[in-house]
Design a protein around this motif. Structure first.
Motif, PDB file in Angstrom:
ATOM      1  N   SER B  65     105.636 167.006  19.543  1.00 45.26           N
ATOM      2  CA  SER B  65     106.717 167.523  18.710  1.00 45.26           C
ATOM      3  C   SER B  65     107.676 168.364  19.536  1.00 45.26           C
ATOM      4  O   SER B  65     108.895 168.313  19.348  1.00 45.26           O
ATOM      5  N   ALA B  66     107.119 169.152  20.457  1.00 40.76           N
ATOM      6  CA  ALA B  66     107.954 170.029  21.274  1.00 40.76           C
ATOM      7  C   ALA B  66     108.872 169.201  22.176  1.00 40.76           C
ATOM      8  O   ALA B  66     110.059 169.529  22.330  1.00 40.76           O
ATOM      9  N   VAL B  67     108.336 168.129  22.759  1.00 40.70           N
ATOM     10  CA  VAL B  67     109.186 167.286  23.613  1.00 40.70           C
ATOM     11  C   VAL B  67     110.282 166.640  22.765  1.00 40.70           C
ATOM     12  O   VAL B  67     111.441 166.556  23.169  1.00 40.70           O
ATOM     13  N   ALA B  68     109.913 166.207  21.557  1.00 39.00           N
ATOM     14  CA  ALA B  68     110.925 165.632  20.656  1.00 39.00           C
ATOM     15  C   ALA B  68     111.999 166.669  20.329  1.00 39.00           C
ATOM     16  O   ALA B  68     113.197 166.356  20.312  1.00 39.00           O
ATOM     17  N   ALA B  69     111.568 167.914  20.079  1.00 37.53           N
ATOM     18  CA  ALA B  69     112.538 168.973  19.766  1.00 37.53           C
ATOM     19  C   ALA B  69     113.472 169.208  20.941  1.00 37.53           C
ATOM     20  O   ALA B  69     114.678 169.420  20.761  1.00 37.53           O
ATOM     21  N   ALA B  70     112.917 169.163  22.152  1.00 34.55           N
ATOM     22  CA  ALA B  70     113.756 169.336  23.344  1.00 34.55           C
ATOM     23  C   ALA B  70     114.774 168.197  23.437  1.00 34.55           C
ATOM     24  O   ALA B  70     115.952 168.421  23.750  1.00 34.55           O
ATOM     25  N   ALA B  71     114.316 166.978  23.122  1.00 32.41           N
ATOM     26  CA  ALA B  71     115.251 165.850  23.095  1.00 32.41           C
ATOM     27  C   ALA B  71     116.323 166.088  22.041  1.00 32.41           C
ATOM     28  O   ALA B  71     117.485 165.711  22.219  1.00 32.41           O
ATOM     29  N   GLY B  72     115.945 166.735  20.941  1.00 30.50           N
ATOM     30  CA  GLY B  72     116.901 167.066  19.889  1.00 30.50           C
ATOM     31  C   GLY B  72     118.010 167.964  20.413  1.00 30.50           C
ATOM     32  O   GLY B  72     119.187 167.789  20.064  1.00 30.50           O
ATOM     33  N   LEU B  73     117.636 168.937  21.252  1.00 30.92           N
ATOM     34  CA  LEU B  73     118.656 169.804  21.857  1.00 30.92           C
ATOM     35  C   LEU B  73     119.600 168.981  22.728  1.00 30.92           C
ATOM     36  O   LEU B  73     120.807 169.175  22.733  1.00 30.92           O
TER      37      LEU B  73
END
Ligand SMILES: Nc1ncnc2c1ncn2[C@@H]1O[C@H](COP(=O)(O)OP(=O)(O)OP(=O)(O)O)[C@@H](O)[C@H]1O
Ligand SMILES: [Mg+2]
Lengths: 260, 272
Positions: B65-73
Motif C-alpha cells: 500500500s505504501a509503494v502504491a501511495a508513493a506512486a500516487g504522489l
C-alpha cells in the motif's frame, strides 16, 4: 503611524491591456482605507495582487515590511491578509458553518495530528475551529443558520458569510471588495457598523466601495483609481474636492451600488 | 461459516468495495482517476513478492500500500497543473504504464505471471480493511483534510485564497486513494494466488469508475453500493445464462438514465 501594507509601483497587464499601471499606496495600521474608481478601473485586479491571487507584471507588495509579492494566496492568508470576493465565491456543498471553518484551517494543527480527524487525533482542534466559526457568524449577524447551505441565504447574507469566513483566519488586514453591493440603505448602515466593529478588533481594512456615503462615513483615507492609475490619494475631504476625481466620476457623482 | 463459493464472492466483494473507496477519495477533491487498477497492481505485486520471500502478511500488505501511495504522489504531481478530463487521460496512461511494466518485469514473472502466492487473505481481514477504510472516509468529511478537499473540488481560487494548500490537498487525496487501492491489490493477490499484469488492465480501472458513477459520489455509501451491485448482480443473474451480461448492461443503462448522479444522492450530514 506604521505602514501595514505597502503597494509599490504595481503594474498588471492582460494580453497587452493595462489593468494596473504603476500603482503605489500605503495602508496604515488600524485605518479604514478605501479604494474607489469607475468600473474597470482595476480595483479588483489590485485586490487580486494584494491577496496573492494574481502576480503583478511588475512592482512589489510588502506586508509589515516583508516583500511577499510571489507568495501563494494560501500563504498570504496565513501571513494575515484575508479577503472576500466581489462575485461571492462560497463553497456551495459545505454548510454555512463549514465555510467559515475553512477560513480557520490556516490556524489549525497541521501534519498527522490534523490529517484524518479520527477522534483520537484532533477532536480538540476541530471543536475549537467550530467554536471560532460560530463566534464569527454571530459577529457578522448571521448566527443560527449554521447548518444551511450558502445558497439558501440571501445574497446580502452570503456577503456577510464571506466576511465571517475571512475573519475566521484572524487577519491583520481585511480586503473587502464592494461589501455593500446589493444592499438596501438599512443594510448599508448595518454594514457600516460592522466595519467599524471589525476595525475596533484591531483589524486594518482595505475596501473597494461605490457607496460614497459609506466611504465618506467610514474611510480614513481614499485612493482613487482610474484606468489603472492612481489619480488621487488622501483623506476623504481632500479627495472629494479633487478635480481629477470629479472628472473621473462625471455623470455619476454618487454612483449606486452595482453587481457587475 | 459461508460455503467456499460464497466466501470467495464475499472476499472479492470486499476487495471491490475497497477499490470503490479508493476512487471516492480523490473524486471528493474533483480528481477523477482512471488508473486505480495501476495502484492495485502495485499493491498486489509488491505484497506478493514480499510474502513469497517470507515476510509476514500484514507488513507485506502495508508495504504494498505504501509503494502504491508513493506512486500516487508521483502521478499526482503532474495532475496538479491540469483539470477534469486531462486528469482522466493522465491516470489512464499511468495505469497502462504500470500494466506494461509488470508484463515485462521478469523478476515478478513477466508475461507468465506470478504463481505460488500464499493463501493468506481471509474474510475477516477483508472485512476489517473495508471497515477501517470506510470509517476513515466517513470521518474525513468532518476533518480538516476532507473539508479542504470539498472546497478544492468546488472552487480552487476561493479555496486557495482561504488558506487551502492546493498541492498538499490534491496530493494527499491522490495518495490516500492509491494506498487503499494498493491494500485492495494485496488482499486480491493472496486470494487469487496467481496474478498477471492483465488482471489489472484498463477494464479494472473502468469498472472501479463504474462503481462510483453507479452508486453516486455524494457520500461514501454510494461507491460501496455501486461495488456491491456490480459484483453481486451478475452472480444472481446466472440463471439467465448467455443473456446475463446483456441484461446487466441494460440495467446499467437504465440506471444512468434514471439516476445520472448515482443511486445514492444524499450528502453526508454537514457540520452545524
Ligand atoms: N483575468 C483577467 N483577464 C483579462 N482581463 C482582465 C482580467 N481581470 C481583469 N481584467 C480586465 O482588467 C480591467 C480592470 O478590471 P477590474 O475587475 O480590476 O476592475 P474594477 O475596478 O474592479 O471594476 P468594477 O468596479 O466593475 O468591479 C477590466 O477591463 C477587466 O476586463
Ligand atoms: Mg471590481
Amino acid at each position: 503611524m506604521t505602514v501595514l501594507l505597502q503597494i509599490d509601483g504595481v503594474s498588471r497587464y492582460f494580453a497587452g491591456y493595462t489593468a494596473l499601471s504603476d500603482v503605489s499606496t500605503a495602508v496604515e495600521t488600524g485605518t479604514i482605507h478605501a479604494v474607489i474608481g469607475p468600473n474597470g478601473a482595476g480595483k479588483t485586479t489590485l485586490f487580486n495582487v494584494v491577496s496573492g491571487v494574481l502576480l503583478p507584471s511588475s512592482g512589489q507588495v510588502r506586508f509589515a515590511g516583508v516583500d511577499y509579492t510571489r507568495r501563494k494566496p494560501d500563504r498570504v492568508l496565513a501571513m494575515g491578509i484575508a479577503r472576500n470576493f466581489q462575485q461571492v465565491r462560497l463553497f456551495r456543498g459545505l454548510s454555512v458553518l463549514e465555510n467559515v471553518m475553512i477560513g480557520r484551517h490556516c490556524r489549525m494543527a497541521t501534519g498527522a495530528r490534523g490529517l484524518l480527524g479520527l477522534g483520537i487525533f484532533n477532536r480538540a482542534a476541530e471543536t475549537q475551529a467550530r467554536a471560532t466559526a460560530r463566534e464569527m457568524l454571530e459577529f457578522v449577524g448571521i448566527g443560527a443558520r449554521n447548518e444551511r447551505l450558502p445558497g439558501e441565504l440571501t445574497l446580502v447574507d452570503q456577503r456577510r458569510l464571506e466576511i465571517a469566513r475571512a475573519l475566521a483566519s484572524d487577519p491583520r488586514l481585511l480586503l473587502l471588495d464592494e461589501p455593500a453591493a446589493g444592499m438596501n440603505p438599512a443594510e448599508v448602515r448595518e454594514l457600516t457598523g460592522l466595519i467599524g466593529r471589525i476595525r475596533d478588533r484591531g483589524i486594518t481594512i482595505l475596501m473597494v466601495e461605490h457607496h460614497m456615503r459609506l466611504v465618506m462615513a467610514a474611510a480614513d483615507r481614499i485612493t482613487v483609481l482610474s484606468a489603472g492609475r492612481v489619480i488621487a490619494d488622501g483623506p476623504p475631504q481632500q479627495v472629494q474636492r479633487d478635480e481629477l476625481v470629479i472628472a473621473a466620476y462625471l455623470g455619476k457623482p454618487h454612483a449606486p451600488a452595482h453587481g457587475r | 461459516m459461508l460455503g467456499g463459493y460464497w466466501e470467495s464472492i464475499a472476499i472479492f466483494l470486499g476487495i471491490n468495495v475497497l477499490m470503490s473507496i479508493s476512487l471516492y477519495v480523490p473524486m471528493s477533491a474533483g480528481l477523477i482517476s482512471l488508473g486505480q487498477g495501476g495502484f492495485m497492481a502495485i499493491g498486489a505485486y509488491v505484497s506478493a513478492l514480499l510474502t513469497k520471500g517470507g515476510v509476514p502478511f500484514a507488513p507485506a500488505l502495508l508495504a504494498g500500500s505504501a509503494v502504491a501511495a508513493a506512486a500516487g504522489l508521483l502521478v499526482g504531481t503532474p495532475a496538479l497543473r491540469i483539470r477534469g478530463i486531462y486528469v482522466m487521460i493522465l491516470t489512464l496512461g499511468f495505469g497502462e504504464i504500470v500494466r506494461v511494466f509488470f508484463l515485462n518485469f521478469d523478476p515478478a514473472g513477466g508475461a507468465s505471471g506470478l504463481v505460488g502466492i500464499p493463501p493468506l487473505t481471509t474474510l475477516p481481514a477483508v472485512l476489517a480493511a473495508c471497515a477501517v477504510a470506510f470509517l476513515i472516509v466517513w470521518r474525513l468529511r468532518h476533518a480538516r483534510l476532507g473539508r479542504a478537499m470539498i472546497a478544492v473540488h468546488e472552487d480552487e481560487v476561493a479555496a486557495e485564497a482561504m488558506g487551502i494548500n492546493l498541492t498538499r490537498t490534491k496530493l494527499l487525496a491522490f495518495s490516500i486513494g492509491a494506498f487503499i487501492a494498493g491494500l485492495a491489490g494485496g488482499l486480491y493477490a493472496h486470494e487469487a494466488l496467481f496474478i498477471d499484469a492483465n488482471q489489472f488492465d484498463f477494464s479494472r480501472s473502468a469498472v472501479t469508475f463504474l462503481y462510483v458513477v453507479l452508486g453516486g459520489a455524494a457520500n461514501p455509501f454510494g461507491p460501496v453500493l455501486g461495488a456491491a451491485i456490480v459484483t453481486l448482480l451478475p452472480e444472481f443473474l446466472r440463471f439467465l445464462q448467455d443473456w446475463r451480461m446483456t441484461f446487466f448492461g441494460s440495467l446499467l443503462i437504465l440506471a444512468a438514465i434514471w439516476r445520472p448522479d448515482g443511486l445514492l444522492k444524499a450528502p453526508v450530514p454537514r457540520s452545524r
